[in-house]
Scaffold this motif. Structure first.
Motif, mmCIF file in Angstrom:
data_model
loop_
_atom_site.group_PDB
_atom_site.id
_atom_site.type_symbol
_atom_site.label_atom_id
_atom_site.label_comp_id
_atom_site.label_asym_id
_atom_site.label_seq_id
_atom_site.Cartn_x
_atom_site.Cartn_y
_atom_site.Cartn_z
ATOM 1 N N ALA A 168 0.819 -1.217 0.000
ATOM 2 C CA ALA A 168 0.000 0.000 0.000
ATOM 3 C C ALA A 168 0.850 1.264 0.000
ATOM 4 N N LEU A 169 2.003 1.229 0.678
ATOM 5 C CA LEU A 169 2.861 2.410 0.723
ATOM 6 C C LEU A 169 3.634 2.614 -0.574
ATOM 7 N N PHE A 171 -4.917 1.108 -3.918
ATOM 8 C CA PHE A 171 -5.697 0.611 -2.789
ATOM 9 C C PHE A 171 -6.542 1.691 -2.124
ATOM 10 N N ALA A 172 -7.724 1.269 -1.695
ATOM 11 C CA ALA A 172 -8.600 2.131 -0.906
ATOM 12 C C ALA A 172 -8.306 2.018 0.575
ATOM 13 N N ALA A 173 -7.648 0.927 1.007
ATOM 14 C CA ALA A 173 -7.329 0.729 2.416
ATOM 15 C C ALA A 173 -6.392 -0.460 2.538
ATOM 16 N N THR A 221 -1.623 8.321 0.217
ATOM 17 C CA THR A 221 -1.548 7.084 0.994
ATOM 18 C C THR A 221 -2.938 6.676 1.470
ATOM 19 N N PRO A 222 -3.337 5.419 1.245
ATOM 20 C CA PRO A 222 -4.672 5.004 1.688
ATOM 21 C C PRO A 222 -4.742 4.892 3.209
ATOM 22 N N PRO A 223 -5.929 4.946 3.782
ATOM 23 C CA PRO A 223 -6.066 4.725 5.219
ATOM 24 C C PRO A 223 -5.484 3.375 5.627
#
Length: 259
Positions: free
Chosen positions: A132-133, A139-141, A194-196
């Motif tokens: 994700a990073l 990505f949403a999360a 960045t996503p949650p």
């Protein structure tokens, strides 16, 4: 829900590999709405001592996702730390490039960012956050359960250091992980896209301090992070309970109406 294990040839790995997949199965007794389309997908990553079947064998993940209309893809990556290994195979390339493409060629899955999520436990929590990073636009999360989120510290941790053979295979003889594989360093320079993140770890877990350090770095950078530090150990009862909290937290755009 449909549950299957797929054996397929991987170009990135140069060998056959496996994934376990859960797919929503439409209920013929319910009407199909105009907004129904390809289902959202959760990439759910395993830990260091596990394989692609372990989430299904040790939790009720199939039952938990059934009312959500959520597909779950669980790939097999050995003990690779979801990395292009220095002395092994290209598991990062497999995970991030080949796997999503192969899955969409086999199954109907949404490819929209708002429908795509990643989570994992232990080594898989590390892999989920790293993915994700490094590729936040996908990505949403993302969620980590008992994640190995401070690998630079983990190599020589006094309580449970990382197996030197695993470190040598993944990162060679380097004293620290590559910067692109250090999640604390990555979150320290994370951008606005960045996503949650969701970071959960039991307070009795040997990886608890790793999660605390990662959360501190995320908050210093202003990265949105939901934290769940509660009593628990590095075991399946904790992960079976916590994955339900993660599923409830995911920002799914629509949820099927109760039948």
């Amino acid at each position: 829900m449909a549950l299957m294990r797929c054996d397929f040839d991987s170009e990135a790995l140069g060998m056959s590999t496996s994934m376990t997949v859960i797919l929503p199965q439409p209920d013929p007794g319910l009407p199909t709405g105009p907004d129904d389309g390809d289902p959202p997908v959760l990439y759910l990553l395993h830990g260091l001592s596990d394989d692609d079947t372990t989430w299904v064998r040790h939790t009720a993940i199939e039952r938990y996702v059934a009312p959500l209309g959520l597909a779950v893809v669980m790939p097999q990556v050995g003990r690779s730390f979801y990395t292009d290994e220095r002395h092994g195979n290209r598991y990062w390339t497999f995970l991030t490039e080949e796997l999503p493409r192969v899955c969409r060629s086999f199954f109907r899955l949404s490819d929209r960012r708002e429908d795509t999520f990643v989570a994992g436990l232990s080594m898989g929590g590390y892999g989920a956050v790293k993915w994700a990073l490094r590729q936040p636009e996908r990505f949403a999360a993302a969620a980590s359960l008992s994640g190995a989120l401070n690998v630079a510290h983990r190599r020589h941790a006094p309580d449970r250091p990382l197996d030197p053979d695993v470190w040598h295979t993944v990162w060679g003889d380097a004293p620290t992980a590559d910067p692109d594989d250090d999640t604390v360093a990555l979150v320290g320079c994370a951008g606005a896209d960045t996503p949650p993140l969701y970071v959960a770890c039991g307070t009795e877990d040997f990886l608890y301090d790793d999660s605390v350090r990662f959360v501190e770095a995320a908050r210093e950078r202003g990265v949105p992070v939901t934290v769940d530090f509660s009593p628990g150990d590095h075991d399946w009862p904790y992960w079976d309970a916590t994955i339900r909290d993660v599923l409830a937290w995911l920002p799914l755009r629509t949820r099927p109406a109760a039948g």
